[in-house]
Design an enzyme around this catalytic site. Structure first.
Site, PDB file in Angstrom:
ATOM      1  N   SER A  17     -40.648  79.240  45.646  1.00 49.26           N
ATOM      2  CA  SER A  17     -41.645  79.875  44.788  1.00 49.26           C
ATOM      3  C   SER A  17     -42.732  80.569  45.621  1.00 49.26           C
ATOM      4  O   SER A  17     -42.404  81.493  46.363  1.00 49.26           O
ATOM      5  CB  SER A  17     -42.207  78.807  43.837  1.00 49.26           C
ATOM      6  OG  SER A  17     -42.969  79.382  42.830  1.00 49.26           O
ATOM      7  N   ASP A  35     -35.479  81.958  34.515  1.00 46.37           N
ATOM      8  CA  ASP A  35     -36.724  81.505  35.167  1.00 46.37           C
ATOM      9  C   ASP A  35     -37.915  82.245  34.538  1.00 46.37           C
ATOM     10  O   ASP A  35     -38.021  83.465  34.662  1.00 46.37           O
ATOM     11  CB  ASP A  35     -36.614  81.817  36.674  1.00 46.37           C
ATOM     12  CG  ASP A  35     -37.769  81.252  37.484  1.00 46.37           C
ATOM     13  OD1 ASP A  35     -38.875  81.100  36.922  1.00 46.37           O
ATOM     14  OD2 ASP A  35     -37.567  80.977  38.677  1.00 46.37           O
ATOM     15  N   HIS A  43     -37.309  77.545  36.465  1.00 46.72           N
ATOM     16  CA  HIS A  43     -37.948  77.687  37.784  1.00 46.72           C
ATOM     17  C   HIS A  43     -37.657  76.489  38.704  1.00 46.72           C
ATOM     18  O   HIS A  43     -38.146  76.425  39.823  1.00 46.72           O
ATOM     19  CB  HIS A  43     -39.460  77.852  37.571  1.00 46.72           C
ATOM     20  CG  HIS A  43     -40.196  78.361  38.773  1.00 46.72           C
ATOM     21  ND1 HIS A  43     -39.850  79.534  39.419  1.00 46.72           N
ATOM     22  CD2 HIS A  43     -41.259  77.854  39.458  1.00 46.72           C
ATOM     23  CE1 HIS A  43     -40.681  79.721  40.453  1.00 46.72           C
ATOM     24  NE2 HIS A  43     -41.533  78.715  40.494  1.00 46.72           N
TER      25      HIS A  43
HETATM   26  C1  MLT Z   1     -46.644  83.139  43.115  1.00 44.52           C
HETATM   27  O1  MLT Z   1     -47.782  83.174  42.733  1.00 44.52           O
HETATM   28  O2  MLT Z   1     -46.312  83.179  44.310  1.00 44.52           O
HETATM   29  C2  MLT Z   1     -45.591  83.060  42.066  1.00 44.52           C
HETATM   30  O3  MLT Z   1     -46.131  83.336  40.825  1.00 44.52           O
HETATM   31  C3  MLT Z   1     -44.902  81.753  42.048  1.00 44.52           C
HETATM   32  C4  MLT Z   1     -45.858  80.613  41.928  1.00 44.52           C
HETATM   33  O4  MLT Z   1     -46.332  80.310  40.842  1.00 44.52           O
HETATM   34  O5  MLT Z   1     -46.137  79.993  42.928  1.00 44.52           O
END
Ligand code: MLT
Length: 201
Positions: A102, A152, A183
């Site tokens: 992520s 996701d 996710h």
């Molecule tokens: C980010 O902010 O990098 C993406 O939205 C994934 C997350 O929530 O970390």
């Protein structure tokens, strides 16, 4: 940067760079490194940003909307940290494979988008396109495994398709693996990543 370094018992193996998701720490992905390659060095880093107390690797303006100035700055900071860590812990700077989830996958992708030799390869669990409209370095010879969720809600499927094609246009070899568990970082995608790693490393 806050981090853990674990020296592996085979120095011909890569160093696995672990990059956690939002709200995680440098401890979260240690079991993944153990599964992917128990003999490799592990460098696991904690993001320097705090969003409501949750560690991240760069700031965002909203869910999925990145603060590009901060992303660029934090990507440079992480790249320089890798240079310093390679000297301090005496590992091969040119043999780092990132494993990110992520937000951690997004900064790993950003390292590749900005610096030709930051990473040798990357395993990206549920990434997005870190930046659009920039010219990527020549990534010929780089290998990337992307695990994505077809459903996701945080990283839409199109982001994974776009990331694959941008990396491929820059010369990288990319494998895109689909799951349907939103996710979530699933055991099955980690097992597929392990097989991919064994084939190319
Ligand atoms: C980010 O902010 O990098 C993406 O939205 C994934 C997350 O929530 O970390």
């Amino acid at each position: 940067m806050n981090h853990i370094f674990q020296k592996g018992n085979d120095q011909s193996k890569p160093t696995l760079l672990l990059l956690h998701g939002t709200g995680g720490t440098e401890r979260d992905l240690l079991p993944l490194a153990e599964k992917i390659d128990p003999e490799a060095n592990v460098l696991s880093v904690r993001g320097n940003i705090l969003e409501n107390g949750m560690p991240r690797f760069f700031k965002r303006l909203a869910e999925g909307v990145f603060d590009e100035e901060d992303l660029t700055f934090r990507t440079k900071e992480l790249n320089e940290f890798l240079n310093e860590a390679a000297e301090k812990y005496e590992f091969d700077r040119n043999n780092i494979i990132a494993i990110g989830y992520s937000n951690g996958a997004n900064i790993a992708a950003s390292l590749m988008f900005h610096y030709q030799d930051a990473l040798k390869a990357a395993i990206l669990h549920h990434p997005m396109v870190p930046r659009r409209g920039i010219e990527l370095p020549n990534l010929t010879g780089k290998n990337v495994f992307i695990a994505a969720g077809s459903n996701d809600p945080i990283c839409p499927a199109q982001e994974s398709e776009d990331l694959k094609s941008l990396l491929e246009k820059a010369g990288a070899s990319v494998v895109l693996h689909w799951e349907n568990m939103g996710h979530q970082l699933t055991y099955s995608e980690v097992e597929t990543a392990e097989k991919w790693y064994q084939n190319f490393s």
